[in-house]
Scaffold this motif. Structure first.
Motif, mmCIF file in Angstrom:
data_model
loop_
_atom_site.group_PDB
_atom_site.id
_atom_site.type_symbol
_atom_site.label_atom_id
_atom_site.label_comp_id
_atom_site.label_asym_id
_atom_site.label_seq_id
_atom_site.Cartn_x
_atom_site.Cartn_y
_atom_site.Cartn_z
ATOM 1 N N GLU A 1 0.839 -1.208 0.000
ATOM 2 C CA GLU A 1 0.000 0.000 0.000
ATOM 3 C C GLU A 1 0.869 1.251 0.000
ATOM 4 O O GLU A 1 0.538 2.248 -0.636
ATOM 5 C CB GLU A 1 -0.945 0.011 1.212
ATOM 6 C CG GLU A 1 -2.019 -1.071 1.194
ATOM 7 C CD GLU A 1 -3.033 -0.924 0.062
ATOM 8 O OE1 GLU A 1 -3.064 0.122 -0.610
ATOM 9 O OE2 GLU A 1 -3.777 -1.898 -0.180
ATOM 10 N N VAL B 1 3.883 1.510 -1.292
ATOM 11 C CA VAL B 1 4.451 1.649 -2.647
ATOM 12 C C VAL B 1 3.413 2.248 -3.586
ATOM 13 O O VAL B 1 3.700 3.188 -4.346
ATOM 14 C CB VAL B 1 4.925 0.268 -3.161
ATOM 15 C CG1 VAL B 1 5.199 0.302 -4.648
ATOM 16 C CG2 VAL B 1 6.168 -0.189 -2.401
ATOM 17 N N LYS B 2 2.185 1.723 -3.528
ATOM 18 C CA LYS B 2 1.121 2.224 -4.407
ATOM 19 C C LYS B 2 0.849 3.704 -4.154
ATOM 20 O O LYS B 2 0.717 4.507 -5.080
ATOM 21 C CB LYS B 2 -0.167 1.402 -4.197
ATOM 22 C CG LYS B 2 -0.142 0.052 -4.911
ATOM 23 C CD LYS B 2 -1.144 -0.920 -4.370
ATOM 24 C CE LYS B 2 -2.550 -0.398 -4.284
ATOM 25 N NZ LYS B 2 -3.448 -1.342 -3.585
ATOM 26 N N HIS C 1 3.742 5.839 -5.339
ATOM 27 C CA HIS C 1 3.794 5.863 -6.804
ATOM 28 C C HIS C 1 2.694 6.753 -7.358
ATOM 29 O O HIS C 1 2.921 7.558 -8.270
ATOM 30 C CB HIS C 1 3.651 4.424 -7.330
ATOM 31 C CG HIS C 1 4.031 4.293 -8.769
ATOM 32 N ND1 HIS C 1 3.094 4.310 -9.775
ATOM 33 C CD2 HIS C 1 5.239 4.151 -9.372
ATOM 34 C CE1 HIS C 1 3.710 4.185 -10.929
ATOM 35 N NE2 HIS C 1 5.020 4.080 -10.719
ATOM 36 N N THR C 2 1.495 6.638 -6.796
ATOM 37 C CA THR C 2 0.368 7.448 -7.257
ATOM 38 C C THR C 2 0.655 8.940 -7.067
ATOM 39 O O THR C 2 0.287 9.765 -7.900
ATOM 40 C CB THR C 2 -0.910 7.074 -6.451
ATOM 41 O OG1 THR C 2 -1.064 5.682 -6.511
ATOM 42 C CG2 THR C 2 -2.134 7.754 -7.001
ATOM 43 N N LEU D 1 7.539 7.973 -6.109
ATOM 44 C CA LEU D 1 8.318 6.766 -6.381
ATOM 45 C C LEU D 1 8.505 6.676 -7.890
ATOM 46 O O LEU D 1 7.743 6.040 -8.605
ATOM 47 C CB LEU D 1 7.555 5.536 -5.847
ATOM 48 C CG LEU D 1 8.198 4.164 -6.047
ATOM 49 C CD1 LEU D 1 9.556 4.078 -5.380
ATOM 50 C CD2 LEU D 1 7.301 3.076 -5.514
ATOM 51 N N THR D 2 9.520 7.403 -8.359
ATOM 52 C CA THR D 2 9.714 7.478 -9.806
ATOM 53 C C THR D 2 11.055 6.907 -10.241
ATOM 54 O O THR D 2 11.268 6.654 -11.415
ATOM 55 C CB THR D 2 9.631 8.941 -10.285
ATOM 56 O OG1 THR D 2 10.528 9.691 -9.465
ATOM 57 C CG2 THR D 2 8.228 9.501 -10.151
ATOM 58 N N LEU E 1 10.160 -0.197 -12.596
ATOM 59 C CA LEU E 1 10.988 1.015 -12.629
ATOM 60 C C LEU E 1 12.293 0.834 -13.394
ATOM 61 O O LEU E 1 12.702 1.698 -14.170
ATOM 62 C CB LEU E 1 11.318 1.469 -11.211
ATOM 63 C CG LEU E 1 10.195 2.110 -10.401
ATOM 64 C CD1 LEU E 1 10.685 2.442 -9.004
ATOM 65 C CD2 LEU E 1 9.661 3.371 -11.061
ATOM 66 N N ARG F 1 2.500 0.060 -15.497
ATOM 67 C CA ARG F 1 2.028 0.557 -14.194
ATOM 68 C C ARG F 1 0.858 -0.295 -13.689
ATOM 69 O O ARG F 1 0.822 -0.686 -12.519
ATOM 70 C CB ARG F 1 1.606 2.011 -14.416
ATOM 71 C CG ARG F 1 0.985 2.702 -13.254
ATOM 72 C CD ARG F 1 0.315 3.987 -13.768
ATOM 73 N NE ARG F 1 -0.700 4.416 -12.824
ATOM 74 C CZ ARG F 1 -0.506 5.374 -11.928
ATOM 75 N NH1 ARG F 1 0.648 5.986 -11.867
ATOM 76 N NH2 ARG F 1 -1.463 5.713 -11.090
ATOM 77 N N TYR G 1 0.656 -2.649 -10.316
ATOM 78 C CA TYR G 1 -0.362 -2.474 -9.269
ATOM 79 C C TYR G 1 -1.104 -3.790 -9.015
ATOM 80 O O TYR G 1 -1.366 -4.171 -7.880
ATOM 81 C CB TYR G 1 -1.371 -1.385 -9.668
ATOM 82 C CG TYR G 1 -0.920 0.017 -9.299
ATOM 83 C CD1 TYR G 1 0.384 0.428 -9.564
ATOM 84 C CD2 TYR G 1 -1.787 0.927 -8.722
ATOM 85 C CE1 TYR G 1 0.816 1.700 -9.249
ATOM 86 C CE2 TYR G 1 -1.371 2.214 -8.397
ATOM 87 C CZ TYR G 1 -0.068 2.600 -8.669
ATOM 88 O OH TYR G 1 0.359 3.853 -8.351
ATOM 89 N N LEU H 1 1.152 -6.292 -7.223
ATOM 90 C CA LEU H 1 1.352 -5.888 -5.830
ATOM 91 C C LEU H 1 0.119 -6.234 -4.989
ATOM 92 O O LEU H 1 0.231 -6.736 -3.863
ATOM 93 C CB LEU H 1 1.628 -4.375 -5.739
ATOM 94 C CG LEU H 1 3.020 -3.906 -6.196
ATOM 95 C CD1 LEU H 1 3.090 -2.385 -6.237
ATOM 96 C CD2 LEU H 1 4.116 -4.444 -5.265
ATOM 97 N N ASP I 1 -0.148 -8.788 -1.792
ATOM 98 C CA ASP I 1 -0.727 -8.367 -0.512
ATOM 99 C C ASP I 1 -1.805 -9.352 -0.064
ATOM 100 O O ASP I 1 -1.895 -9.707 1.109
ATOM 101 C CB ASP I 1 -1.351 -6.974 -0.663
ATOM 102 C CG ASP I 1 -0.792 -6.000 0.377
ATOM 103 O OD1 ASP I 1 0.163 -6.377 1.074
ATOM 104 O OD2 ASP I 1 -1.305 -4.878 0.482
#
Lengths: 454, 118
Positions: free
Chosen positions: A70, A72-73, A76-77, A81-82, B24, B31, B35, B38, B42
Motif C-alpha cells: 500500500e 508503494v502504491k 507511486h500514485t 516513487l519514480t 521502474l 504501471r 499495481y 502488488l 498483498d
C-alpha cells in the motif's frame, strides 16, 4: 545566518531508529498506533522518512492497512516513487524489521533525538541573536527565549492506559493503605485522621479534604477585599511556617514590602494597621522580630510578579521544584495574569490558565492553589470549566447578619464566625459543605472557631 | 491485523521489491501490471480479504494454458478494483467461469467461443 544553516551534530541524528519505527508501522497495527500517537513528521530527521511516516499515517487514518504494498502504491500514485533510488530507500526501510514489542523503545529514540535537535536549534538561534549588534530590549529577548524553551519542554500529560491488572493492583494497594491508616487512627491517634497531603490550616477543611495532595489543583474564589491574600498566606503559614514544607507564593498585585509587612502582622498577631504605621511599642517589636525569625526558618518563597503569564508560572515552578523542592505553589491571583492573545474573552483566558496549572500540578507532583475573583453576586466567570479542571473548589465569603441571627449553630463557638468556606467541589470526598471560620480583618489572620458547649 | 511471520515477511519484501524493479528499472511491467501484482502479493501473504481470488489464481495456474483465455483472465485482473469487494467478487466469478470453460474445452478437445468477460 551560517550558524542556523549548520547540520545538527551527528549524534543527534538516528536514521536507523527512524527506519525501524517506519518498518514496524508497515508490519503491525500496534506499532502503527504507538507511532501515530507519539510522533509527528517533524520528529524524523530525514525528509524522506517524514514523508513515508505521513503516507503510512494517512493510510492508517483512511482505514487502509498500511502494508509495504500500500505504501508503494500510495507513493507511486503521488509521484514520489519514480526512480530506482526512491525504491531503494523504501526497500531499506521495509527490511528494518523489529519485534513489535520493542516499538516503544524505538519511538522514544526518535522522539528524544528530535527534541534534542530542537534544543540545539534553539541554542544556535539564541547564540546568533547575541552575535548581532542591535539595540534590543534585554527583557524582551530573555522573555522570548524563556517562552520558546518552555514550549520545547512542553508539559505532556501522561496518557498511559492502565491494564486491568494495573488497575486492580492499584485499587487494592489504595484500599489496603486506607485500611491500615484507619486502624492506626483508631489505635494510635485516638480517632484523629492523619493527613494525606499538606495541612490546609483549618481543622474542618483538613477533615474533609485530608489535606492538599500532590497533583491537586485548588481554586479559591473570593470577592475583592474579602480575604484572598489572607487565605493564601494563612495556607502558606500552615504549610511552610508551622509545617516543614516548601511553598512558592506568586503575587501579581502586591509589592515585596507589602507581603513582608503582612507577615509581620500574621506572625505576631498585632494589628496590621499598627504594624504598617509603626505605632507599636518595644515589646511588640520584639514579638514581631520573633515572628520574622520563624519566617526566616521556614520554606516560604515569595515571587512578586505583576506581569505573570501562564508560561512564566511553568518556568518558575519548574525552577523552584528543581532548586527548592517545593510541595506547593500559590498563585495570587489568576485574574491578574497577562493576556497572551487579546482576542480571547476573559473566561477563555481563565480557562487556559487553569488548564495549564492543572497540568503543572500533575507533572511536578505539587499542589497548586489558584486564587480567583468572584463577581459581586458570588458567582465566578467560567466557573463550570474551572470546576471541571480543579480537584477542590472553595469559596470564601462573609456570613450575612441574617445568617448570624437566624442560625443558632453559629453561636456555639468560642468566637463568633464571620466568614465561611464553601466546599463547592471536592474530587476525593464530600462537597456542598459550609465551614465557618473567623477572619480577623485587623490582623489579617484566619482561624477555626472552637466549638463550645452552651 | 496480525503481524507476519519473519520468513513470510522476507518473502513478501523480496516479491514487492522484484515487482517494483520490473516496473521502474527493467520497464517490463506496465504501471497497471505492477499495481495488479502488488495487490495479489498483498492478498496472498498479508491475509487481506480476497473473495477467493488467490485460490482461483492457483486453479488457473494448475490448468492447461490457453493463450486466448489467459489473455482474457489477465485483462480481467488488470481491470479489477482491488479496494472494492464487489468488483473483486465479480472478477473472481468471471475468472472461475473462464477456468471452467477452459477445462471443458480440454475435456471435449474442441474449440468454442469463450464466454464474455465483464
Amino acid at each position: 545566518m551560517a550558524m542556523l544553516e549548520m547540520e545538527p551534530q551527528a549524534h543527534l541524528i538516528d536514521l536507523e531508529s527512524e527506519r525501524r519505527v517506519l518498518s514496524s508501522m508497515l508490519h503491525s497495527e500496534e506499532a502503527c498506533i504507538e507511532a501515530c500517537n507519539s510522533l509527528q513528521p517533524r520528529d524524523f530527521y530525514s525528509p524522506q522518512h517524514a514523508t513515508v511516516f505521513e503516507l503510512v499515517r494517512s493510510l492508517y487514518e483512511r482505514e487502509v492497512r498500511p502494508t509495504y504494498v500500500e505504501l508503494v502504491k500510495e507513493a507511486h500514485t503521488l509521484g514520489m516513487l519514480t526512480s530506482i533510488r526512491d525504491a531503494e530507500e523504501l526497500r531499506y526501510i521495509a527490511e528494518h524489521y523489529i519485534y513489535d514489542g520493542n516499538i516503544g523503545f524505538w519511538v522514544k529514540k526518535v522522539r528524544d533525538r528530535s527534541r534534542l535537535r530542537s534544543f540545539e536549534a534553539f541554542i544556535r538561534k539564541s547564540y546568533q541573536l547575541l552575535q548581532e549588534e542591535t539595540d534590543r530590549d534585554v527583557e524582551q529577548v530573555l522573555m522570548a527565549a524563556e517562552e520558546e524553551l518552555t514550549n520545547l519542554t512542553a508539559l505532556e500529560i501522561d496518557d498511559h492506559v492502565d491494564s486491568p491488572e494495573e488497575m486492580a493492583r492499584m485499587g487494592y494497594e489504595e484500599v489496603e493503605r486506607r485500611f491500615l491508616r484507619y486502624r492506626e487512627i483508631k489505635e494510635k491517634h485516638k480517632g484523629v485522621i492523619p493527613l494525606d497531603g499538606l495541612p490546609t490550616g483549618f481543622y474542618n477543611l483538613d477533615k474533609i479534604t485530608l489535606g492538599y495532595k500532590p497533583g491537586d489543583l485548588i481554586i479559591l474564589g473570593a470577592q475583592t477585599g474579602h480575604g484572598k491574600t489572607s487565605f493564601a498566606l494563612h495556607t502558606a503559614d500552615a504549610v511552610a511556617v508551622k509545617g516543614d514544607h516548601n511553598v512558592l507564593y506568586l503575587n501579581t498585585e502586591m509589592s515585596r514590602q507589602q507581603i513582608a509587612l503582612r507577615w509581620g502582622s500574621i506572625l505576631s498577631g498585632i494589628e496590621h494597621e499598627r504594624v504598617r504605621s509603626g505605632e507599636i511599642n518595644e515589646s511588640e517589636l520584639s514579638q514581631i522580630l520573633r515572628g520574622y525569625n520563624d519566617l526566616m526558618q521556614s520554606g516560604f518563597y515569595s515571587y512578586p510578579c505583576p506581569n505573570l503569564t501562564p508560561e512564566k508560572t511553568i518556568s518558575i515552578a519548574r525552577k523552584f521544584k528543581a532548586q527548592k523542592n517545593i510541595d506547593m505553589m500559590i498563585v495570587d491571583y489568576i485574574g491578574r495574569m497577562d493576556k497572551q492573545d487579546p482576542r480571547l474573552q476573559e473566561w477563555q483566558v481563565l480557562e487556559q490558565i487553569v488548564k495549564t496549572q492543572k497540568m503543572l500540578a500533575q507533572n511536578l507532583q505539587i499542589a497548586v492553589m489558584c486564587l480567583v475573583q468572584l463577581n459581586p453576586d458570588g458567582s465566578l466567570q467560567g466557573a463550570k470549566r474551572m470546576k471541571n479542571e480543579c480537584d477542590l473548589m472553595l469559596k470564601l465569603s462573609p456570613l450575612s447578619k441574617d445568617d448570624l441571627e437566624t442560625n443558632p449553630d453559629l453561636q456555639k463557638y468560642d468566637v463568633t464566625p464571620n466568614y465561611e468556606i464553601y466546599v463547592d467541589k471536592n474530587r476525593d470526598g464530600q462537597s456542598g459543605i459550609r465551614i465557618p471560620v473567623y477572619f480577623d480583618l485587623a490582623r489579617q489572620t484566619m482561624k477555626d472557631p472552637k466549638r463550645v458547649s452552651v | 491485523m496480525a503481524p507476519m511471520d519473519k520468513y513470510a515477511k522476507q518473502l513478501y519484501d523480496a516479491l514487492v521489491n522484484l515487482i517494483i524493479n520490473l516496473h521502474l528499472q527493467k520497464g517490463s511491467l506496465t504501471r497497471e501490471e505492477m499495481y495488479c501484482l502488488l495487490n495479489v502479493v498483498d492478498m496472498a501473504l498479508v491475509d487481506k480479504e480476497d473473495q477467493g481470488l488467490v485460490q482461483v489464481l492457483r486453479e488457473w495456474q494448475a490448468g492447461e494454458p490457453n493463450q486466448e483465455i489467459d489473455e482474457i483472465i489477465k485483462v480481467t485482473l488488470l481491470n479489477l478494483d482491488f479496494a472494492k469487494p464487489a468488483s473483486l467478487a465479480a472478477g473472481v466469478e468471471t475468472i472461475c467461469e473462464l477456468i471452467r470453460y477452459n477445462k471443458e474445452l480440454g475435456e471435449a478437445g474442441t474449440t468454442q467461443e469463450p464466454p464474455q468477460s465483464e
